[in-house]
Design an enzyme around this catalytic site. Structure first.
Site, PDB file in Angstrom:
ATOM      1  N   CYS A 283       6.321  12.429  -3.897  1.00  0.00           N
ATOM      2  CA  CYS A 283       5.595  11.385  -3.166  1.00  0.00           C
ATOM      3  C   CYS A 283       5.209  10.184  -4.037  1.00  0.00           C
ATOM      4  O   CYS A 283       5.468   9.042  -3.642  1.00  0.00           O
ATOM      5  CB  CYS A 283       4.362  11.958  -2.487  1.00  0.00           C
ATOM      6  SG  CYS A 283       4.245  13.736  -2.467  1.00  0.00           S
ATOM      7  N   ARG A 312       7.436  23.200 -10.884  1.00  0.00           N
ATOM      8  CA  ARG A 312       6.066  23.654 -10.675  1.00  0.00           C
ATOM      9  C   ARG A 312       5.863  24.929 -11.466  1.00  0.00           C
ATOM     10  O   ARG A 312       6.664  25.853 -11.360  1.00  0.00           O
ATOM     11  CB  ARG A 312       5.812  23.944  -9.188  1.00  0.00           C
ATOM     12  CG  ARG A 312       5.900  22.698  -8.345  1.00  0.00           C
ATOM     13  CD  ARG A 312       5.705  23.015  -6.884  1.00  0.00           C
ATOM     14  NE  ARG A 312       5.938  21.802  -6.099  1.00  0.00           N
ATOM     15  CZ  ARG A 312       5.890  21.737  -4.777  1.00  0.00           C
ATOM     16  NH1 ARG A 312       5.601  22.835  -4.097  1.00  0.00           N
ATOM     17  NH2 ARG A 312       6.113  20.620  -4.135  1.00  0.00           N
ATOM     18  N   GLN A 330      13.919  19.708  -3.495  1.00  0.00           N
ATOM     19  CA  GLN A 330      13.401  19.523  -2.141  1.00  0.00           C
ATOM     20  C   GLN A 330      14.304  18.552  -1.390  1.00  0.00           C
ATOM     21  O   GLN A 330      14.696  17.526  -1.945  1.00  0.00           O
ATOM     22  CB  GLN A 330      11.996  18.916  -2.196  1.00  0.00           C
ATOM     23  CG  GLN A 330      10.925  19.887  -2.608  1.00  0.00           C
ATOM     24  CD  GLN A 330       9.556  19.232  -2.540  1.00  0.00           C
ATOM     25  OE1 GLN A 330       9.353  18.175  -3.097  1.00  0.00           O
ATOM     26  NE2 GLN A 330       8.631  19.865  -1.847  1.00  0.00           N
ATOM     27  N   ASP A 332      13.588  16.220   0.509  1.00  0.00           N
ATOM     28  CA  ASP A 332      12.323  15.573   0.823  1.00  0.00           C
ATOM     29  C   ASP A 332      12.552  14.260   1.556  1.00  0.00           C
ATOM     30  O   ASP A 332      13.633  13.668   1.473  1.00  0.00           O
ATOM     31  CB  ASP A 332      11.595  15.286  -0.498  1.00  0.00           C
ATOM     32  CG  ASP A 332      10.093  15.404  -0.369  1.00  0.00           C
ATOM     33  OD1 ASP A 332       9.606  15.532   0.763  1.00  0.00           O
ATOM     34  OD2 ASP A 332       9.412  15.367  -1.416  1.00  0.00           O
ATOM     35  N   HIS A 334       9.884  10.752   2.681  1.00  0.00           N
ATOM     36  CA  HIS A 334       8.560  10.167   2.887  1.00  0.00           C
ATOM     37  C   HIS A 334       8.717   8.972   3.792  1.00  0.00           C
ATOM     38  O   HIS A 334       9.587   8.131   3.574  1.00  0.00           O
ATOM     39  CB  HIS A 334       7.930   9.783   1.557  1.00  0.00           C
ATOM     40  CG  HIS A 334       7.578  10.983   0.733  1.00  0.00           C
ATOM     41  ND1 HIS A 334       8.424  11.496  -0.220  1.00  0.00           N
ATOM     42  CD2 HIS A 334       6.505  11.804   0.787  1.00  0.00           C
ATOM     43  CE1 HIS A 334       7.868  12.580  -0.744  1.00  0.00           C
ATOM     44  NE2 HIS A 334       6.710  12.796  -0.153  1.00  0.00           N
ATOM     45  N   LYS A 413      -0.808  19.325   9.475  1.00  0.00           N
ATOM     46  CA  LYS A 413       0.641  19.474   9.309  1.00  0.00           C
ATOM     47  C   LYS A 413       1.244  20.382  10.370  1.00  0.00           C
ATOM     48  O   LYS A 413       0.557  21.199  10.982  1.00  0.00           O
ATOM     49  CB  LYS A 413       0.969  20.013   7.921  1.00  0.00           C
ATOM     50  CG  LYS A 413       0.331  21.348   7.624  1.00  0.00           C
ATOM     51  CD  LYS A 413       0.744  21.885   6.259  1.00  0.00           C
ATOM     52  CE  LYS A 413       0.117  23.245   6.023  1.00  0.00           C
ATOM     53  NZ  LYS A 413       0.827  24.076   5.090  1.00  0.00           N
ATOM     54  N   HIS A 459       4.988  13.196   4.936  1.00  0.00           N
ATOM     55  CA  HIS A 459       5.839  13.970   4.030  1.00  0.00           C
ATOM     56  C   HIS A 459       6.601  14.947   4.912  1.00  0.00           C
ATOM     57  O   HIS A 459       5.985  15.604   5.741  1.00  0.00           O
ATOM     58  CB  HIS A 459       5.038  14.804   3.035  1.00  0.00           C
ATOM     59  CG  HIS A 459       3.923  14.093   2.335  1.00  0.00           C
ATOM     60  ND1 HIS A 459       3.934  13.844   0.990  1.00  0.00           N
ATOM     61  CD2 HIS A 459       2.748  13.611   2.779  1.00  0.00           C
ATOM     62  CE1 HIS A 459       2.819  13.228   0.640  1.00  0.00           C
ATOM     63  NE2 HIS A 459       2.071  13.083   1.698  1.00  0.00           N
TER      64      HIS A 459
HETATM   65 ZN   LIG Z   1       5.356  14.309  -0.471  1.00  0.00          ZN
END
Ligand SMILES: [Zn+2]
Ligand SMILES: [Zn+2]
Length: 466
Positions: A283, A312, A330, A332, A334, A413, A459
């Site tokens: 992000c 992580r 990910q 991902d 945004h 979420k 996200h």
């Molecule tokens: Zn994010």
């Protein structure tokens, strides 16, 4: 009537829990008979059986576990009555000190003043416990008990404290039920993704890189096929693709809040005398891309997709094949948008998810997680955001269950759960609304009114990870 009859059968969860918990006392008694030097910690029932944590100077090998099982069967045959008694605090501590059980002494010391300190005696063995239990070890079917595994576990789950050994067990009222259960476990082992990954030449793990997977040639073919598909879908749904740096300065992570709230899960390094962190999330990188140029409401929603490699830190005990790793990619994205665009955008995302999951033939269920106790932002903002998510779902005829208080600290979420071949459910996709991060970075756009406004961030990931 029917309910009452049901109460003492194995189908009743409370009874099943009591049965399994009593088994953990039998396990502890068996160990103390055979190996009096072993110290006892705690022994609860769990969703699938029971365990007991013990401090032992030697490892519980399969041979030793068999001996313990045999002793447990004997204890069941002895039909020992379980008798409850209470002691005042000082006497309770002395009682466990005399038996050289330091973990029990610590537990007693930590009990609040208004709680009675109760013990359960069965034959020569007594354990500190709140109960409840079956009234006799004779109620347990000795030949339908199986000790299934032994793992390391930290005392009180604290990695700075003693490492104990956790013996897991399972038990049923009938031998046939145990056999059927063990057969299901065998089936799960045959389908274990770690074993299949290796046999099919997809991926592997090495001690040299715990939690960091190696992708093998066939695994890369699969991975690249997924990625090609992912790119096609996202292009179709008007996403642009970006890639942001792996390593960025501490100051960025301080602004994003990760340095304060997520530092234990981040790998850090020093470059030219300055602190840097390897990104655990994508992000903040996307935010820096947004912030390169001024924006008007006409640019929104801005949809940035990123195949972001994130690191992580997970405790070594938590690692589990591809299910829990320290590095993953990910899928991902945004989305920066105006508040009034949320509902339409969420509908769009759910349609994209539908398209992807139908290609894989994966039915899903949706959970809406609402405001947790520990949150930032006003209750009004939370209400607006939560309603926007709920309205988006109902407008396209999707049902969902509410998971109260389980939202992220920055917003509510939607989680998409899918089921695997063994009937276990997994969270796959997620759509998270975030009112906070854009504000922390002072992001802006010029609205139709000519004024400056702060955008909202969504996200979302559809695979969850590659
Ligand atoms: Zn994010
Ligand atoms: Zn107990």
């Amino acid at each position: 009537m029917a309910e009452n009859e049901n109460k003492f059968t194995f189908e009743n969860e409370e009874y099943r829990r009591t049965y399994w918990h009593t088994c953990s006392h039998v396990l502890a008694q068996a160990v103390k008979r055979l190996y009096p030097e072993v110290k006892l910690a705690i022994g609860p029932s769990i969703d699938n059986g029971f365990y007991y944590d013990m401090d032992s100077p030697f490892p519980f090998t399969p041979e030793i576990m068999e001996k313990i099982e045999a002793e447990m069967r004997k204890i069941c045959k002895e039909k020992l009555k379980l008798e409850r008694f209470e002691l005042p605090r000082e006497e309770a501590i002395r009682f466990m000190e005399e038996r050289e059980e330091p973990y029990k002494v610590e537990l007693i010391n930590d009990l609040p003043d208004d709680v009675p300190i109760s013990f359960y005696r069965q034959g020569e063995f007594t354990d500190l416990c709140a109960g409840p239990h079956l009234d006799s070890t004779g109620r347990i079917k000795g030949n339908a008990i199986k000790l299934t595994a032994c793992n390391a576990a930290y005392w009180r789950g604290d990695s700075n404290r003693q490492t104990l050994q956790r013996i897991y067990g399972i038990a049923f009222p009938k031998k046939e039920e145990l056999d059927a259960y063990l057969e299901r476990i065998e089936e799960a082992k045959r389908r274990d993704h770690r074993k299949l990954g290796r046999e099919l030449g997809l991926f592997a793990f090495r001690d040299e890189a715990p939690g960091f997977p190696f992708y093998l040639p066939k695994g890369m073919v699969l991975r690249n096929t997924l990625i090609d598909y992912w790119r096609r879908v996202h292009k179709k749904w008007d996403y642009v693709e970006i890639m942001t740096p792996q390593i960025m300065k501490r100051s960025l992570w301080e602004t994003s809040g990760h340095w304060d709230h997520y530092k234990d899960n981040m790998y850090t390094t020093v470059i030219d005398g300055e602190d840097f962190a390897i990104k655990p999330m994508n992000c903040p990188g996307t935010i820096l891309v947004y912030d390169l140029e001024p924006h008007s409401y006409k640019d929104l929603p801005m949809r940035c997709a990123e195949l972001g490699i994130v690191h992580r830190h997970e405790l070594s005990g938590a690692l589990h094949g591809m299910f829990r790793v320290r590095c993953f990619t990910q899928d991902d994205a945004h989305i920066l948008l105006a508040k009034e665009q949320i509902t339409d955008e969420v509908v769009r995302i759910v349609k994209l998810f539908d398209e992807v999951y139908s290609v894989f033939g994966l039915p899903y269920t949706i959970e809406l997680s609402t405001m947790p106790e520990d949150h930032i932002g006003t209750v009004e903002d939370w209400d607006i955001a939560t309603n926007a998510l709920a309205n988006a779902l109902t407008s396209i005829g999707k049902t969902y269950v509410i998971n109260p208080g389980d939202g992220a600290f920055y917003g509510p979420k939607l989680d998409f759960h899918i089921e695997d071949s063994l009937g276990r459910t997994w969270q796959c996709g997620t759509i998270q609304l975030d009112y906070q991060l854009p504000g922390r970075f002072n992001l802006e756009y010029v609205g139709a009114d000519g004024e400056k406004h702060c955008p909202v961030m969504i996200h979302r990931g559809v695979f969850g990870s590659i």
